[in-house]
Scaffold this active site. Structure first.
Site, mmCIF file in Angstrom:
data_model
loop_
_atom_site.group_PDB
_atom_site.id
_atom_site.type_symbol
_atom_site.label_atom_id
_atom_site.label_comp_id
_atom_site.label_asym_id
_atom_site.label_seq_id
_atom_site.Cartn_x
_atom_site.Cartn_y
_atom_site.Cartn_z
ATOM 1 N N VAL A 102 0.806 -1.297 0.127
ATOM 2 C CA VAL A 102 -0.130 -0.101 0.122
ATOM 3 C C VAL A 102 0.934 1.327 -0.083
ATOM 4 O O VAL A 102 0.441 2.182 -0.657
ATOM 5 C CB VAL A 102 -1.186 0.068 1.218
ATOM 6 C CG1 VAL A 102 -0.277 0.018 2.553
ATOM 7 C CG2 VAL A 102 -1.984 1.291 1.074
ATOM 8 N N GLY A 103 2.010 1.179 0.616
ATOM 9 C CA GLY A 103 2.831 2.251 0.818
ATOM 10 C C GLY A 103 3.599 2.634 -0.487
ATOM 11 O O GLY A 103 3.868 1.703 -1.475
ATOM 12 N N GLY B 30 -4.944 7.072 9.027
ATOM 13 C CA GLY B 30 -5.484 6.468 7.882
ATOM 14 C C GLY B 30 -6.440 5.444 8.195
ATOM 15 O O GLY B 30 -6.892 4.858 9.132
ATOM 16 N N ILE C 282 -5.043 2.149 8.453
ATOM 17 C CA ILE C 282 -4.573 1.323 9.427
ATOM 18 C C ILE C 282 -4.521 1.915 10.806
ATOM 19 O O ILE C 282 -4.868 1.311 11.787
ATOM 20 C CB ILE C 282 -2.869 0.804 8.979
ATOM 21 C CG1 ILE C 282 -3.058 0.030 7.615
ATOM 22 C CG2 ILE C 282 -2.270 0.301 10.162
ATOM 23 C CD1 ILE C 282 -1.585 -0.186 6.769
ATOM 24 N N ILE D 164 4.632 1.099 12.719
ATOM 25 C CA ILE D 164 4.036 0.101 11.822
ATOM 26 C C ILE D 164 4.314 0.981 10.349
ATOM 27 O O ILE D 164 3.829 0.198 9.630
ATOM 28 C CB ILE D 164 2.661 -0.330 12.243
ATOM 29 C CG1 ILE D 164 2.291 -1.496 11.349
ATOM 30 C CG2 ILE D 164 1.796 0.913 11.800
ATOM 31 C CD1 ILE D 164 2.756 -2.695 11.816
ATOM 32 N N ARG E 81 6.760 3.309 8.476
ATOM 33 C CA ARG E 81 7.967 3.286 7.772
ATOM 34 C C ARG E 81 9.120 3.666 8.599
ATOM 35 O O ARG E 81 8.874 4.462 9.365
ATOM 36 C CB ARG E 81 8.065 4.266 6.259
ATOM 37 C CG ARG E 81 7.347 3.653 5.206
ATOM 38 C CD ARG E 81 8.007 2.399 4.373
ATOM 39 N NE ARG E 81 7.236 2.004 3.590
ATOM 40 C CZ ARG E 81 6.151 1.098 3.256
ATOM 41 N NH1 ARG E 81 5.909 0.294 4.585
ATOM 42 N NH2 ARG E 81 5.530 0.721 2.386
ATOM 43 N N ASP F 32 8.070 -2.659 13.777
ATOM 44 C CA ASP F 32 8.062 -3.483 12.385
ATOM 45 C C ASP F 32 8.951 -3.023 11.085
ATOM 46 O O ASP F 32 9.331 -3.850 10.459
ATOM 47 C CB ASP F 32 6.679 -3.655 12.059
ATOM 48 C CG ASP F 32 6.415 -4.699 10.793
ATOM 49 O OD1 ASP F 32 6.779 -5.628 11.161
ATOM 50 O OD2 ASP F 32 5.845 -4.380 9.833
ATOM 51 N N GLU G 175 16.677 -0.697 6.764
ATOM 52 C CA GLU G 175 16.337 -1.798 6.580
ATOM 53 C C GLU G 175 16.560 -2.690 5.425
ATOM 54 O O GLU G 175 16.802 -2.076 4.276
ATOM 55 C CB GLU G 175 14.572 -1.804 6.260
ATOM 56 C CG GLU G 175 13.617 -2.503 6.952
ATOM 57 C CD GLU G 175 12.209 -2.181 6.791
ATOM 58 O OE1 GLU G 175 11.663 -2.673 5.885
ATOM 59 O OE2 GLU G 175 11.767 -1.299 7.631
ATOM 60 N N HIS H 221 9.491 -6.233 9.314
ATOM 61 C CA HIS H 221 8.712 -5.877 8.264
ATOM 62 C C HIS H 221 7.529 -6.671 8.067
ATOM 63 O O HIS H 221 7.300 -7.149 6.810
ATOM 64 C CB HIS H 221 9.423 -5.225 7.147
ATOM 65 C CG HIS H 221 8.440 -4.102 6.264
ATOM 66 N ND1 HIS H 221 8.993 -3.142 5.538
ATOM 67 C CD2 HIS H 221 7.069 -4.187 6.241
ATOM 68 C CE1 HIS H 221 7.843 -2.418 5.292
ATOM 69 N NE2 HIS H 221 6.892 -2.939 5.461
ATOM 70 N N SER I 140 2.081 -6.998 7.004
ATOM 71 C CA SER I 140 0.848 -7.739 6.256
ATOM 72 C C SER I 140 1.224 -9.132 6.064
ATOM 73 O O SER I 140 0.430 -9.748 5.218
ATOM 74 C CB SER I 140 0.839 -6.780 5.136
ATOM 75 O OG SER I 140 2.061 -7.094 4.042
HETATM 76 P P1 NAP Z 1 -3.834 5.713 4.233
HETATM 77 O O1 NAP Z 1 -5.105 5.154 4.758
HETATM 78 O O2 NAP Z 1 -3.435 6.375 3.267
HETATM 79 O O3 NAP Z 1 -3.096 6.619 5.688
HETATM 80 C C1 NAP Z 1 -2.163 7.347 5.330
HETATM 81 C C2 NAP Z 1 -1.987 8.201 6.754
HETATM 82 O O4 NAP Z 1 -0.720 9.048 6.532
HETATM 83 C C3 NAP Z 1 -3.189 9.196 6.840
HETATM 84 O O5 NAP Z 1 -3.287 9.335 8.092
HETATM 85 C C4 NAP Z 1 -2.520 10.562 6.343
HETATM 86 O O6 NAP Z 1 -2.781 11.565 6.598
HETATM 87 C C5 NAP Z 1 -0.960 10.371 6.560
HETATM 88 N N1 NAP Z 1 -0.267 11.153 5.612
HETATM 89 C C6 NAP Z 1 -0.167 11.249 4.266
HETATM 90 N N2 NAP Z 1 0.647 12.000 3.733
HETATM 91 C C7 NAP Z 1 0.792 12.841 4.993
HETATM 92 C C8 NAP Z 1 1.661 14.195 4.821
HETATM 93 N N3 NAP Z 1 2.052 14.587 3.848
HETATM 94 N N4 NAP Z 1 1.564 14.596 6.043
HETATM 95 C C9 NAP Z 1 1.190 14.211 7.161
HETATM 96 N N5 NAP Z 1 0.410 12.856 6.991
HETATM 97 C C10 NAP Z 1 0.255 12.293 5.889
HETATM 98 O O7 NAP Z 1 -2.658 4.621 4.393
HETATM 99 P P2 NAP Z 1 -2.752 2.876 5.215
HETATM 100 O O8 NAP Z 1 -3.530 2.015 4.334
HETATM 101 O O9 NAP Z 1 -3.280 3.175 6.526
HETATM 102 O O10 NAP Z 1 -1.203 2.890 5.444
HETATM 103 C C11 NAP Z 1 -0.389 3.790 5.970
HETATM 104 C C12 NAP Z 1 1.156 3.511 5.923
HETATM 105 O O11 NAP Z 1 1.505 2.197 6.641
HETATM 106 C C13 NAP Z 1 1.568 3.122 4.397
HETATM 107 O O12 NAP Z 1 1.711 4.528 3.688
HETATM 108 C C14 NAP Z 1 2.855 2.288 4.575
HETATM 109 O O13 NAP Z 1 3.907 3.217 4.735
HETATM 110 C C15 NAP Z 1 2.618 1.719 5.970
HETATM 111 N N6 NAP Z 1 2.290 0.377 5.935
HETATM 112 C C16 NAP Z 1 3.106 -0.615 6.591
HETATM 113 C C17 NAP Z 1 2.905 -1.926 6.739
HETATM 114 C C18 NAP Z 1 3.790 -2.737 7.391
HETATM 115 O O14 NAP Z 1 4.123 -3.925 6.757
HETATM 116 N N7 NAP Z 1 4.301 -2.488 8.293
HETATM 117 C C19 NAP Z 1 1.795 -2.731 5.903
HETATM 118 C C20 NAP Z 1 0.853 -1.594 5.342
HETATM 119 C C21 NAP Z 1 1.174 -0.154 5.187
HETATM 120 P P3 NAP Z 1 -4.790 12.121 6.573
HETATM 121 O O15 NAP Z 1 -5.039 11.058 7.453
HETATM 122 O O16 NAP Z 1 -4.641 13.357 6.910
HETATM 123 O O17 NAP Z 1 -5.099 11.636 5.232
HETATM 124 C C1 GLV Z 2 3.870 -2.752 3.571
HETATM 125 O O1 GLV Z 2 4.723 -1.982 4.233
HETATM 126 C C2 GLV Z 2 2.973 -2.065 2.532
HETATM 127 O O2 GLV Z 2 3.251 -0.721 2.445
HETATM 128 O O3 GLV Z 2 2.143 -2.529 2.099
#
Ligand code: NAP
Ligand code: GLV
Length: 337
Positions: A92-93, A171, A173, A251, A253, A277, A282, A301, A304
Site C-alpha cells: 500500500v505504501g 488513515g 491502518i 508500523i 515506515r 516492524d 532496513e 517488516h 501484512s
Molecule cells: P492511508 O489510509 O492512506 O493513511 C495514510 C496516513 O498518512 C493518513 O493518516 C494520512 O493523513 C497520513 N499522511 C499522508 N501524507 C501525509 C503528509 N504529507 N503529512 C502528514 N500525514 C500524511 O494508508 P494506510 O493504508 O493506513 O497505510 C499507511 C502506511 O502504513 C503506508 O503508507 C505504509 O507506509 C505503512 N504500511 C506498513 C505496513 C507494514 O508492513 N509495516 C503495511 C501496510 C502499510 P490523513 O489522515 O490526514 O490523510
Molecule cells: C507494507 O509495508 C506496505 O506498504 O504494504
C-alpha cells in the site's frame, strides 16, 4: 532473472501477448499464473531483492512493472521504458515510487490498500502488547534457564488496557488500530492532517495536536505514510516529550522515526519501550544498537505477512497490472496528486 513468453490466453480481458511485463519478485503460484497470461514475463528469481542493474536491464521495452516496496521507481528508470503503461506495487505504501515522475509520463500506478489493513493493525497491536508487557525479555528469561520462581517483581510491564492510545496518522491502518484499542478499553487520541469525524463518532477518538498527543499518550503508534512532511516526525524532541512510562510502536515506515534518537531514548529510559516492524535502515544489521536494547522489540517488516493477506495483495497487484496494460482504470489507483 528468468524471461519467458506469454502462456496461452484462455479468457476475456487479457492483455496482448506482445506485452512485456517485469516482475521484481516471485508471486504466490496462482497470482503468478495470472501474470504469465498477460504477456512475456521477465521475473527476478535470484536471491534477495532484484539488483538495480538487473532491473535497469529488464525495463527495456517493458509495458508493465510489478514491483515491491524495496524497488526504487524513479524518473531514470521510467525513461528506460518509454512504452511503460503501468507500475503496480505489491504494497500500500508508495514512498518508493516517484508519483510525479509517473504522472508526467502518463504511467498509471496501482497499489494494495484495504486488503492488508486488518492484518497490519493486528501486527501493530501485537508489537504494542509485546513492548509494553516485555514479552521479548520474558521469552529470553525462560530460554536462558533463569526462571526459578514466581517473583512479584519479575519483569513488570505497563498496562495496555484502560490506558491512552495515541495514533500518529489516522488513515485506514491507524483507524483499525484505534478500533483494537477501544476493544481494550483504551481512550484514543489521534494526530492526522485531516479530521476523522467518523472515527470521532464511532470510537470517541479525539483529534489532538502532535505535541499534546505525545505528552498525554501511554502508548503511541505511528501509522502514517512516509513523505517529506513526515520523515523523522518522531525525532529527539518528540521522544523527549513522551511519558517515561510510554511505549512507541512504528508500523508505518522506518524513516518516520529518528533511529539514533530512539536508541538514546530507550537507552536512557526516557521512554519505556518500543516495538518496531519497520526500521531505518532496513534490513537492520544484526549488530545494530537497537538490537542490544532489551526494551526494544524488532520484527522484520511483517506487518501484512499472513498467507491470506499476501495472497489478496498479490491478486490485487495483478488486477492493477492487467488493467493498466489494457489501458483501463486500475481497481486501486494511487493518488498521483
Ligand atoms: P492511508 O489510509 O492512506 O493513511 C495514510 C496516513 O498518512 C493518513 O493518516 C494520512 O493523513 C497520513 N499522511 C499522508 N501524507 C501525509 C503528509 N504529507 N503529512 C502528514 N500525514 C500524511 O494508508 P494506510 O493504508 O493506513 O497505510 C499507511 C502506511 O502504513 C503506508 O503508507 C505504509 O507506509 C505503512 N504500511 C506498513 C505496513 C507494514 O508492513 N509495516 C503495511 C501496510 C502499510 P490523513 O489522515 O490526514 O490523510
Ligand atoms: C507494507 O509495508 C506496505 O506498504 O504494504
Amino acid at each position: 532473472m528468468t524471461c519467458k513468453e506469454a502462456a496461452p490466453r484462455s479468457g476475456l480481458g487479457l492483455a496482448s501477448s506482445h506485452m512485456k511485463v517485469v516482475l521484481t519478485h516471485a508471486l504466490p503460484d496462482d497470482a503468478a499464473l495470472r501474470v504469465d497470461r498477460l504477456g512475456d514475463v521477465c521475473s527476478w528469481t535470484g536471491a534477495g531483492p532484484m539488483p538495480r542493474g538487473a532491473l535497469v536491464e529488464a525495463m527495456a521495452d517493458a509495458d508493465g512493472l510489478l514491483c515491491t516496496l524495496v524497488d526504487t521507481i524513479d524518473g531514470d528508470l521510467l525513461d528506460l521504458a518509454p512504452g511503460l503503461k503501468v507500475v503496480s506495487t505489491f504494497s500500500v505504501g508508495l514512498d518508493h515510487i516517484d508519483l510525479a515522475a509517473c504522472a508526467a509520463r502518463s504511467v498509471a500506478v496501482g497499489h494494495t490498500p484495504d486488503v492488508l489493513t486488518e492484518t497490519t493493525a493486528d501486527t501493530a497491536f501485537a508489537l504494542l502488547l509485546a513492548a509494553a508487557r516485555r514479552l521479548r525479555e520474558g521469552i529470553d528469561y525462560v530460554r536462558d534457564g533463569r526462571w526459578q520462581e514466581w517473583d512479584p517483581d519479575l519483569l513488570l510491564g505497563r498496562d495496555v488496557h484502560s490506558t491512552r492510545l495515541g495514533i500518529v496518522g489516522m488513515g485506514r491502518i491507524g483507524t483499525a488500530i484505534a478500533r483494537r484499542g477501544v476493544a481494550f478499553g483504551m481512550t484514543v487520541g489521534y494526530w492526522s492532517r485531516t479530521a476523522k469525524p467518523e472515527a470521532e463518532a464511532s470510537l470517541g477518538a479525539q483529534r489532538l495536536a502532535l505535541d499534546e498527543l505525545l505528552e498525554t499518550s501511554d502508548h503511541v503508534v505511528v501509522a502514517c505514510a512516509l513523505t517529506d512532511d513526515t520523515r523523522h516526525i518522531i525525532d529527539a524532541r518528540a521522544l523527549d516529550s513522551m511519558k517515561s512510562s510510554a511505549t512507541l510502536v512504528n508500523i508505518g515506515r522506518g524513516p518516520l522515526v529518528d533511529t539514533d534518537a530512539l536508541v538514546r531514548a530507550l537507552g536512557s529510559g526516557s521512554i519505556f519501550a518500543a516495538g518496531l516492524d519497520v526500521t531505518e535502515p532496513e534490513p537492520l544489521p544484526a549488530d545494530h544498537p537497537l538490537l542490544s536494547l532489551s526494551n526494544c522489540t524488532v520484527i522484520p517488516h511483517l506487518g501484512s505477512s499472513t498467507v491470506e493477506t499476501r495472497s489478496a495483495m498479490a491478486h490485487l497487484a495483478v488486477d492493477n497490472l492487467a488493467a493498466g496494460l489494457l489501458g483501463e482504470p486500475l481497481p486501486r489507483p494511487a493518488d498521483v496528486g
